[in-house]
Design an enzyme around this catalytic site. Structure first.
Site, PDB file in Angstrom:
ATOM      1  CB  CYS A 163     -11.085  12.925   3.164  1.00  0.00           C
ATOM      2  SG  CYS A 163      -9.334  12.275   2.946  1.00  0.00           S
ATOM      3  CG  ASP A 164     -12.029   7.903   6.004  1.00  0.00           C
ATOM      4  OD1 ASP A 164     -11.312   7.974   4.885  1.00  0.00           O
ATOM      5  OD2 ASP A 164     -12.675   6.704   6.151  1.00  0.00           O
ATOM      6  CB  THR A 165      -7.474   9.353   4.054  1.00  0.00           C
ATOM      7  OG1 THR A 165      -8.235   8.421   3.565  1.00  0.00           O
ATOM      8  CG2 THR A 165      -5.922   8.806   3.724  1.00  0.00           C
ATOM      9  CG  PHE A 187      -2.248   0.686   1.123  1.00  0.00           C
ATOM     10  CD1 PHE A 187      -3.168   0.059   0.352  1.00  0.00           C
ATOM     11  CD2 PHE A 187      -2.402   2.034   1.477  1.00  0.00           C
ATOM     12  CE1 PHE A 187      -4.440   0.720  -0.093  1.00  0.00           C
ATOM     13  CE2 PHE A 187      -3.761   2.497   1.357  1.00  0.00           C
ATOM     14  CZ  PHE A 187      -4.699   1.930   0.784  1.00  0.00           C
ATOM     15  CB  CYS A 189     -13.249  15.505  -1.002  1.00  0.00           C
ATOM     16  SG  CYS A 189     -13.415  14.173  -0.285  1.00  0.00           S
ATOM     17  CB  CYS A 216      -5.515  15.619  -1.685  1.00  0.00           C
ATOM     18  SG  CYS A 216      -7.147  15.175  -2.506  1.00  0.00           S
ATOM     19  CG  HIS A 230      -9.269  -1.276   5.451  1.00  0.00           C
ATOM     20  ND1 HIS A 230     -10.221  -1.139   4.325  1.00  0.00           N
ATOM     21  CD2 HIS A 230      -8.571  -0.318   5.956  1.00  0.00           C
ATOM     22  CE1 HIS A 230     -10.162   0.087   4.339  1.00  0.00           C
ATOM     23  NE2 HIS A 230      -9.593   0.748   5.124  1.00  0.00           N
ATOM     24  CD  GLU A 273      -7.667   1.977  -3.898  1.00  0.00           C
ATOM     25  OE1 GLU A 273      -7.879   3.078  -2.722  1.00  0.00           O
ATOM     26  OE2 GLU A 273      -8.005   0.879  -3.621  1.00  0.00           O
TER      27      GLU A 273
END
Length: 211
Positions: A49-51, A25, A46, A31, A205, A117
């Site tokens: 987003c949870d990242t 990964f 966006c 971004c 995950h 992705e």
């Protein structure tokens, strides 16, 4: 070109068509739809987003001065005793801000199948092995074809009907995470039942507690 990487590790793909597949990964920093800073979330394209894609301080992260250095780091994360085709998932943030043909070729020279992705706002390099597009809100799609379209659901300004005629092999609805995840999951289930073109994608995950 110097590549900025937030994190890099060996795991299982947690969502979409390759759920459960062993993969390296590779999360790129940065971004084009949100800075990643909470103070800017309300004005971002966006907002959900949870990242964490800010900086290069995650596991395996850092600055990589050229493609071969990063490709060697990815290869070093694939265990030598694992059988099957090595696979690297390039994500972000928005990976296509950095992922280029030179880096893809470096991965492929080391035996890797290369997946991305992306939010789809930039056209993907032609030599990718797998393209997953995840449309975000009102952002204009430049990449309108690929292997997999994975739509976070529900987005009021990005309904599934807006994407159902695009040239993808698979169409997934993924319930939006957060306090209303149960409601979003129930709604996605019902939509998939009524529209069999779409399949349900869960973030396995998170469900089983792996990175």
């Amino acid at each position: 070109m110097t590549y900025s990487v937030k994190e890099l590790y060996f795991t299982l793909q947690g969502e979409g068509a390759h759920t459960g597949r062993a993969a390296v990964f590779l999360r790129f920093a940065g971004c084009n739809l949100w800075t990643g800073l909470e103070k800017d979330r309300a004005s971002a394209v966006c907002k959900f987003c949870d990242t964490d894609f800010v900086g290069t301080d995650g596991p395996g992260g850092g600055k990589f001065k050229h493609a071969d250095v990063l490709a060697d780091a990815v290869a070093a994360n694939w265990p030598g005793d694992v059988s099957g085709k090595p696979y690297v998932v390039c994500t972000g943030g928005e990976p296509l801000l950095q992922l280029d043909q030179t880096l893809i070729e470096a991965f492929q020279e080391r035996g890797f199948e290369v997946g991305v992705e992306t939010n789809g706002t930039m056209e993907a390099p032609a030599n990718l092995d797998w393209i997953c597009v995840s449309p975000k809100s009102t952002a204009t799609l430049a990449q309108r074809s690929g292997n997999e379209l994975k739509l976070v659901y529900y987005q009021e300004d990005a309904p599934p009907e807006a994407f159902q005629d695009l040239a993808f092999d698979f169409f997934y609805l993924q319930p939006m995470d957060g306090p209303s995840r149960a409601d979003h999951t129930a709604a996605a289930v019902e939509y998939c039942k009524q529209h069999p073109q779409w399949r349900l994608s869960l973030q396995t995950h998170k469900l089983i507690g792996i990175p």
